[in-house]
Design a protein around this motif. Structure first.
Motif, PDB file in Angstrom:
ATOM      1  N   MET A   1      14.852 100.492  14.463  1.00 40.78           N
ATOM      2  CA  MET A   1      14.625 101.875  14.769  1.00 40.78           C
ATOM      3  C   MET A   1      13.331 102.380  14.128  1.00 40.78           C
ATOM      4  O   MET A   1      12.606 103.142  14.737  1.00 40.78           O
ATOM      5  N   VAL A   2      13.045 101.944  12.909  1.00 40.54           N
ATOM      6  CA  VAL A   2      11.847 102.366  12.196  1.00 40.54           C
ATOM      7  C   VAL A   2      10.604 101.843  12.901  1.00 40.54           C
ATOM      8  O   VAL A   2       9.599 102.559  13.013  1.00 40.54           O
ATOM      9  N   THR A   3      10.649 100.603  13.385  1.00 39.84           N
ATOM     10  CA  THR A   3       9.483 100.038  14.073  1.00 39.84           C
ATOM     11  C   THR A   3       9.194 100.802  15.358  1.00 39.84           C
ATOM     12  O   THR A   3       8.033 100.963  15.728  1.00 39.84           O
ATOM     13  N   LEU A   4      10.223 101.282  16.045  1.00 41.11           N
ATOM     14  CA  LEU A   4      10.020 102.067  17.264  1.00 41.11           C
ATOM     15  C   LEU A   4       9.338 103.396  16.931  1.00 41.11           C
ATOM     16  O   LEU A   4       8.424 103.827  17.638  1.00 41.11           O
ATOM     17  N   ILE A   5       9.736 104.026  15.848  1.00 43.37           N
ATOM     18  CA  ILE A   5       9.120 105.282  15.418  1.00 43.37           C
ATOM     19  C   ILE A   5       7.667 105.042  15.023  1.00 43.37           C
ATOM     20  O   ILE A   5       6.769 105.810  15.399  1.00 43.37           O
ATOM     21  N   GLN A  10       1.904 105.361  16.329  1.00 43.63           N
ATOM     22  CA  GLN A  10       0.637 104.674  16.581  1.00 43.63           C
ATOM     23  C   GLN A  10       0.113 105.033  17.967  1.00 43.63           C
ATOM     24  O   GLN A  10      -1.088 105.276  18.142  1.00 43.63           O
ATOM     25  N   CYS A  11       1.020 105.078  18.959  1.00 47.76           N
ATOM     26  CA  CYS A  11       0.610 105.462  20.319  1.00 47.76           C
ATOM     27  C   CYS A  11       0.090 106.899  20.332  1.00 47.76           C
ATOM     28  O   CYS A  11      -0.928 107.192  20.970  1.00 47.76           O
TER      29      CYS A  11
END
Length: 70
Positions: A1-5, A10-11
């Motif tokens: 979940m943290v990597t998705l955030i 970043q996007c």
């Protein structure tokens, strides 16, 4: 979940950088357009051109320039 955030952040950061670049580019093009509006073709001396074409000589040439050429 943290990597998705982090990926979404970043996007969003990349999009913000692109927005800044597009805005600067649009401003630069606008300033160039304004500058190019001021630079245009000179007004040509049409009566003299017609006189040369029809008469074969430039009758309006100042005498001092004509004397310097001879």
């Amino acid at each position: 979940m943290v990597t998705l955030i982090q990926y979404c952040q970043q996007c969003a950061s990349t999009l913000s950088i692109h927005e800044t670049c597009f805005t600067q580019t649009a401003d630069t093009i606008s300033f160039m357009h304004e500058g190019l509006q001021q630079v245009h073709a000179p007004i040509y001396d049409v009566p003299s051109a017609i006189g040369i074409l029809l008469g074969g000589a430039y009758q309006r040439l100042p005498k001092c320039i004509e004397d310097a050429g001879t």
